[in-house]
Design an enzyme around this catalytic site. Structure first.
Site: not given
Length: 621
Positions: A201-202, A111
Site C-alpha cells: 500500500d505504499e 500511502d
DNA sequence: GCCACCCGA
DNA sequence: GTTATCGGGTGGC
C-alpha cells in the site's frame, strides 16, 4: 485491594519505559492524536501483565536499560576525553554531504489510508461507521474509528478488544488487497513508469519529469494523482512531496488520512523542518533506537548536531552517518522498481501451540521444510546456507545456521540438514518447549534463466526506458556498455554459475566430504587437461566451466572485471556494501543468552505481492 | 569471514 | 491469547 493498589502504584513508575514500549511499534502512525495515551497504556499494561509475552518484554526492557546505562557511561567518558578528531570527522562529513545535496528532484511518497480496512469497507460499506480491524490474533490494520480507541496495527487482538469491545475483526484476504493494489499501481505508472512499490500500500515516485511535461506544480500533480486514484479505485491515499524519499515519507504522514503535504525543496526549509522533528518519525528509528537517543539527549533531528562528535563511538559508524543525514534532511533520490533489488534470502516460519515432544518437533520441522520447498520453487531459488530459528515458550529466540555441501531447495534436503541443528538445540536446551519454528536459506542462487545481471538483480523487461530517459541517472554507467554485449556477458556468467553448482552437487553425491579444490601452485596439471591454472585466479572458479578453455574463461573474467570497474568508477557517491563471497562451515556451540546489537534498516516492497526489503542506512543521498 | 543476535518495517 | 518475512548492522571469535 489496598495492597494491590499500593503494589500497582509502586511498580508503575519503574515500568515507565516498558509501558511505552508496550504501546507498540506503530505509535507514530496517524489517527491517535486525540487518544489519551496514558489511559491506553494502562489498559494494555494490565491486559498483558503476567503473560509470558509480557515477561519477555520486561526482560528486554531491562537489558535495554542496562545497555543504555553503558551508553551513558561511555558518553560521560567521552566528554572527558579529547574528541576533536571525531568532531572534525563529523564536520567533514557534514560538508561532504552538503556538497552532494540534491534538491532538483520531485519525490513523492504515497500511502493508502488504512488500506486493508478500506478495501474491506468497499465490500461492506456498513463497516465504515464502526470500529473495525483486519487480522486475527494480531491486527494488521484498523480503520480510523478503531484508532480513536487506541487500537493500532501490530496490536494483539485481545488487547484491542479490551480497548474497544465492539471492535469488529475481519480475517485477512490478501488476494483482495493485492488486486486492489494492482489497480492503484496501474495509475501510478501513468505518473512515473519507474515508480517503486515499498509495500502493498505504499509507493515512491519521481514526478520531476511528469511535472515538467505537464507544466504542473508538484502539489497539482499529486492532487491530480490522488483524485484519479480515488475516482477509479475508491480508495483514499495520502502523499508527501519533497526533495528525497526520506522527507517524502515523513511528509506523507503529516496530513493523513486523505491529505498531502509538501516540504519545499530549499535547504533552509528542510533544515527548519528537521530541527523540530522527533527522531522517531524517521524511517529506521524505532522504539529501541528512540530510547537510546533520548537517553543521550537527542529527541529531535535538530538535537543530533550538538552530539555529532560522540555518535560514532556511541552508536557505530553507520548509525552516525544515518543520523547526520537525518539532521541535514538528506535521503535518496533514486527511485526504481522493486524488481531491481536483489533478494537475499527465502524463508518461512510459523507459530503454533507450545510443544516439546521431539517427535512432534521433528514433524514440525518436516512441515516447515515442505513449506519452504514450495516457496523456493515459486521464487526459483536454491540456498547455500540453511538457517533454523526457534522461539521458546518464553519468547526467547535462537538461530543456528550451517552450509550444506551444495545449494539446496528440496524439502528432503532442507529437513536432512535442518534436523541436526534442531537436535543439537534440543540437547543444549533441556526439555525445550517451542512456540515457533522457521527455516530460511541465504546465499541464494537464482535458478531463473532470464535476465540476471552482474549483480544478481533482475533486469527490466523493457530496457528502452533506461537508455532513453535523459534525466534519469545517466551517471550509473549502464549506457557505457552496448546492450547485446552486456546480455551476452550476463548469460555467460549465469551459465557458469549453473555449471559450477551442478558440479558441486554431483561431486557431493560421489564423495562425501567435498572440499574446494585448492591446488598447490607447483602441482602438475592433470594429464589430459589443457595448460591451465585452475582454480581461476580472478573468479576463483575451481574448475573449467563446461567445455571452456582456460584462456577463453580468463578472457571472459577479465572483460567482466573491467566492466565491473567501469561501473564502479562511474557510480556516484554512496559507498556500497562490499561484496561478500560465501563459504561456511557447520554450526558452532552455543554460548546463548541475551546480547544487544545495533539497529538499522527497513522498508519493504513486494515482487508479486510479497515482501522484500531495502536498506536506508546505507542509502546514499 | 562466519555466526548469532538484534532492530525495524 | 502478542504474526510473518526480509534486509541490515554489530560484536565475538
Amino acid at each position: 485491594m489496598a495492597a494491590a493498589e499500593r503494589h500497582n502504584a509502586s511498580d508503575a513508575p519503574v515500568h515507565h519505559s516498558l509501558k511505552y514500549s508496550l504501546l507498540g511499534p506503530s505509535l507514530t502512525k496517524a489517527g491517535q492524536d486525540s487518544v489519551d495515551q496514558s489511559k491506553v497504556s494502562e489498559i494494555i499494561y494490565n491486559a498483558s501483565k503476567g503473560s509470558k509475552f509480557f515477561n519477555n518484554e520486561e526482560t528486554r526492557d531491562k537489558s535495554l536499560t542496562d545497555k543504555i546505562s553503558k551508553i551513558l557511561a561511555r558518553k560521560r567518558q567521552l566528554e572527558r576525553l579529547d574528541v576533536s578528531s571525531d568532531l572534525r570527522r563529523a564536520d567533514d562529513y557534514v560538508a561532504e554531504l552538503e556538497l552532494g545535496r540534491d534538491l532538483s528532484q520531485v519525490i513523492v511518497h504515497m500511502d493508502c489510508d488504512a488500506f486493508y480496512a478500506a478495501v474491506e469497507e468497499l465490500d461492506r460499506p456498513e463497516l465504515k461507521d464502526v470500529p473495525m480491524a483486519v487480522g486475527k490474533g494480531v491486527l494488521t490494520t484498523c480503520n480510523y474509528h478503531a484508532r480513536k480507541f487506541g487500537c493500532r496495527s501490530g496490536m494483539a487482538g485481545f488487547v484491542a478488544m479490551k480497548l474497544c469491545p465492539q471492535l469488529i475483526c475481519l480475517p485477512l484476504n490478501f488476494e483482495k488487497y493485492s488486486a486492489k493494489a494492482q489497480e492503484i499501481r496501474a495509475i501510478l505508472a501513468e505518473y512515473d513508469p519507474r515508480y517503486e512499490s515499498a509495500s502493498v500500500d505504499e509507493a515512491y515516485l519521481n514526478l520531476t519529469q511528469y511535472c515538467e511535461e505537464h507544466r504542473l506544480t508538484p502539489e497539482e500533480a499529486v492532487r491530480q494523482m490522488r483524485a484519479e486514484v480515488h475516482e477509479k479505485t475508491k480508495v483514499t491515499v495520502s502523499a508527501g512531496i519533497a526533495a528525497n524519499a526520506k522527507l517524502a515519507k515523513i511528509a506523507s504522514n503529516q496530513n493523513k488520512p486523505n491529505g498531502q503535504f509538501r516540504i519545499a525543496s530549499d535547504r533552509q526549509t528542510i533544515m527548519d523542518f528537521m530541527k523540530t522533528l522527533p527522531c522517531r518519525k524517521v524511517n529506521g528509528i524505532g522504539r529501541v533506537f528512540e530510547r537510546e537517543l533520548d537517553a543521550v539527549g537527542i529527541k529531535t533531528c535538530g538535537d543530533i548536531y550538538a552530539h555529532r562528535a560522540y555518535l560514532s563511538q556511541l552508536f557505530g559508524q553507520k548509525a552516525f552517518q544515518f543520523l547526520m543525514q537525518c539532521y541535514l534532511g538528506l535521503g535518496r533520490t533514486n527511485i526504481q522498481p522493486a524488481e531491481d533489488y536483489e533478494r537475499k534470502s527465502v524463508g518461512t516460519e510459523s507459530t503454533f501451540r507450545e510443544m516439546s515432544s521431539p517427535t512432534e518437533l521433528r514433524e514440525k520441522l518436516r512441515h516447515i521444510a515442505d513449506e519452504l520447498e514450495g516457496d523456493l520453487k515459486r521464487t526459483g531459488f536454491k540456498g547455500r546456507t540453511l538457517c533454523i530459528k526457534i522461539k521458546l515458550h518464553t519468547y526467547e529466540v535462537y538461530t543456528r545456521q550451517m552450509t550444506p555441501p551444495f545449494a539446496i531447495h528440496l524439502a528432503d534436503d532442507l529437513y536432512k540438514y535442518g534436523l541436526p541443528m534442531l537436535e543439537k538445540l534440543m540437547k543444549e536446551i533441556p526439555s525445550m518447549k517451542l512456540r515457533l519454528m522457521g527455516l530460511r536459506v541465504t546465499h541464494i542462487v537464482s535458478l531463473k534463466k532470464p535476465e540476471i545481471d552482474f549483480f544478481g538483480r533482475q533486469r527490466l523487461a523493457s530496457s528502452n526506458k533506461l537508455s532513453t530517459s535523459s534525466k534519469l541517472s545517466s551517471n550509473d554507467g549502464w549506457e557505457v556498455w552496448p546492450e547485446a554485449e552486456f546480455e551476452e556477458a550476463a548469460r555467460q556468467e549465469r551459465d557458469e554459475e549453473m555449471n559450477e553448482l551442478e558440479k558441486l552437487s554431483q561431486e557431493h553425491e560421489e564423495q562425501k566430504d567435498f572440499t574446494i579444490t585448492e591446488r598447490a601452485p607447483d602441482e602438475e596439471p592433470a594429464p589430459d587437461q589443457e595448460p591451465e591454472k585452475w582454480p581461476c585466479p580472478i573468479c576463483t572458479l575451481p574448475q573449467p566451466p563446461d567445455d571452456k578453455s582456460f584462456n577463453s574463461h580468463i578472457d571472459f573474467c577479465l572483460s567482466r572485471q573491467t566492466i565491473k570497474e567501469a561501473i564502479k568508477s562511474t557510480t556516484p557517491a554512496p559507498p556500497l556494501p562490499t561484496e561478500k563471497p560465501q563459504a561456511a562451515t557447520s554450526s558452532k556451540p552455543a554460548p546463548a543468552r541475551r546480547k544487544r546489537g545495533r539497529p538499522k534498516s527497513g522498508a519493504s516492497t513486494t515482487d508479486n505481492g510479497r515482501e522484500k526489503r531495502r536498506a536506508f542506512f546505507t542509502g546514499g543521498t
